[in-house]
Scaffold this motif. Sequence first.
Motif, mmCIF file in Angstrom:
data_model
loop_
_atom_site.group_PDB
_atom_site.id
_atom_site.type_symbol
_atom_site.label_atom_id
_atom_site.label_comp_id
_atom_site.label_asym_id
_atom_site.label_seq_id
_atom_site.Cartn_x
_atom_site.Cartn_y
_atom_site.Cartn_z
ATOM 1 N N THR A 63 0.808 -1.222 0.000
ATOM 2 C CA THR A 63 0.000 0.000 0.000
ATOM 3 C C THR A 63 0.837 1.266 0.000
ATOM 4 O O THR A 63 0.469 2.249 -0.651
ATOM 5 N N ASP A 64 1.964 1.272 0.705
ATOM 6 C CA ASP A 64 2.768 2.487 0.758
ATOM 7 C C ASP A 64 3.462 2.784 -0.572
ATOM 8 O O ASP A 64 3.826 3.921 -0.833
ATOM 9 N N GLY A 66 1.832 1.793 -3.463
ATOM 10 C CA GLY A 66 0.728 1.889 -4.410
ATOM 11 C C GLY A 66 0.793 0.824 -5.493
ATOM 12 O O GLY A 66 0.310 1.024 -6.598
ATOM 13 N N PHE A 84 -0.987 0.278 -10.536
ATOM 14 C CA PHE A 84 -0.399 1.313 -9.703
ATOM 15 C C PHE A 84 -1.544 2.214 -9.267
ATOM 16 O O PHE A 84 -2.206 2.836 -10.092
ATOM 17 N N VAL A 85 -1.783 2.240 -7.977
ATOM 18 C CA VAL A 85 -3.008 2.786 -7.407
ATOM 19 C C VAL A 85 -2.659 3.838 -6.360
ATOM 20 O O VAL A 85 -1.666 3.701 -5.647
ATOM 21 N N LYS A 86 -3.507 4.850 -6.237
ATOM 22 C CA LYS A 86 -3.339 5.829 -5.172
ATOM 23 C C LYS A 86 -3.326 5.102 -3.830
ATOM 24 O O LYS A 86 -4.177 4.255 -3.567
ATOM 25 N N GLU A 87 -2.357 5.435 -2.997
ATOM 26 C CA GLU A 87 -2.250 4.787 -1.688
ATOM 27 C C GLU A 87 -3.547 4.925 -0.907
ATOM 28 O O GLU A 87 -4.006 3.984 -0.258
ATOM 29 N N TRP A 89 -6.530 4.882 -1.933
ATOM 30 C CA TRP A 89 -7.549 3.925 -2.378
ATOM 31 C C TRP A 89 -7.331 2.573 -1.731
ATOM 32 O O TRP A 89 -8.268 1.886 -1.367
ATOM 33 N N LEU A 90 -6.062 2.162 -1.617
ATOM 34 C CA LEU A 90 -5.786 0.867 -1.005
ATOM 35 C C LEU A 90 -6.070 0.881 0.495
ATOM 36 O O LEU A 90 -6.346 -0.149 1.081
#
Length: 106
Positions: A63-64, A66, A84-87, A89-90
């Motif tokens: 998560t850190d 992303g 690759f996701v906004k932190e 969002w996770l």
Amino acid sequence: MQFEQCAQLGVQGEAESVGPQVWLAGFPLAGSDPGEGQQFLLDHAAEHGNWILFTPDASLALTDLGVLLRDQRVGETRLTRPLFVKEAWLESEYYRDRLPLEGVMD
């Protein structure tokens, strides 16, 4: 890609077999064996102190960073496909419970 566009990017996915290759500490995140990919992320997290998350669809995320590592069937096999996701969002139950994060979000 300009900085303004990057700041608004929510999810970036890479195709497992035809997209660009993405590496994390020398490991190819796209197109690898899913078991090896998950083990690599677990080892990376242990070594670097990353926060890990198993999502409802059994994907693994750091998560850190992303990084969300999913797998997808390609022919007769399954290969890894990184997102690759906004932190945020996770870390959010709202978004995390509504995977896949590859579609348009309301």
